[in-house]
Enzyme design. Structure first.
Site, PDB file in Angstrom:
ATOM      1  N   HIS A 105      -5.246   1.493   0.045  1.00 24.11           N
ATOM      2  CA  HIS A 105      -4.551   2.102  -1.049  1.00 24.11           C
ATOM      3  C   HIS A 105      -4.586   1.323  -2.346  1.00 24.11           C
ATOM      4  CE1 HIS A 105      -1.002   0.985   0.797  1.00 24.11           C
ATOM      5  NE2 HIS A 105      -0.256   1.204  -0.169  1.00 24.11           N
ATOM      6  N   HIS A 107      -2.436   0.835  -6.192  1.00 20.77           N
ATOM      7  CA  HIS A 107      -1.337   1.461  -7.043  1.00 20.77           C
ATOM      8  C   HIS A 107      -1.767   1.283  -8.252  1.00 20.77           C
ATOM      9  CE1 HIS A 107       2.068   0.763  -3.883  1.00 20.77           C
ATOM     10  NE2 HIS A 107       1.015   0.083  -3.267  1.00 20.77           N
TER      11      HIS A 107
END
Length: 143
Positions: A105, A107
């Protein structure tokens, strides 16, 4: 050191399967974008590929191109949605780097001059704030 194996019980895998709710901003065949429930700043968003991998180190290279195309779109949208001065884009790999959820992932955090990031603590944001921020980003993506 043995190679780490992807754990399909991680929280992002559960979000992808709809087992845990999230404040979704965008979704297509390649990625899901949703609000970080413990934001380090207003508008802190996560861009998560649907393909399973622990992190960048073991991801299929074919996943990375579409992932970062979406990261760029989301970065532009959060900058616009929050009239930010800049955008921090961060991605962690393995515990020593600070990775705590073992599904790749990225940010994306709008930044404002003179305002530091908050710690990524156990302090959860109010759901109504996350919903409002997701709406602002969706509007910016659509324009």
């Amino acid at each position: 050191m043995a190679e780490a194996i992807y754990d399909s019980s991680n929280i992002f895998a559960k979000i992808l399967r709809g087992e845990i709710p999230s404040h979704r901003v965008y979704e297509d065949d390649a990625v899901i974008v949703f609000m970080d429930v413990m934001p380090q700043g207003q508008g802190h968003t996560l861009v998560v590929p649907k393909a399973p991998s622990r992190n960048l180190l073991d991801a299929d290279p074919a996943v990375l191109g579409p992932l970062f195309v979406h990261v760029q779109k989301v970065a532009r949208a959060v900058k616009k949605a929050f009239d930010a001065d800049g955008v921090t884009v961060v991605q962690f790999n393995e515990p020593a780097s600070g990775q705590t959820v073992f599904h790749l992932h990225v940010h994306v955090i709008p930044r404002f001059d003179g305002i530091p990031l908050k710690p990524h603590s156990g302090q959860m944001e109010k759901p109504e704030v996350l919903a409002e921020n997701a709406g602002k980003i969706r509007m910016a993506l659509a324009s």
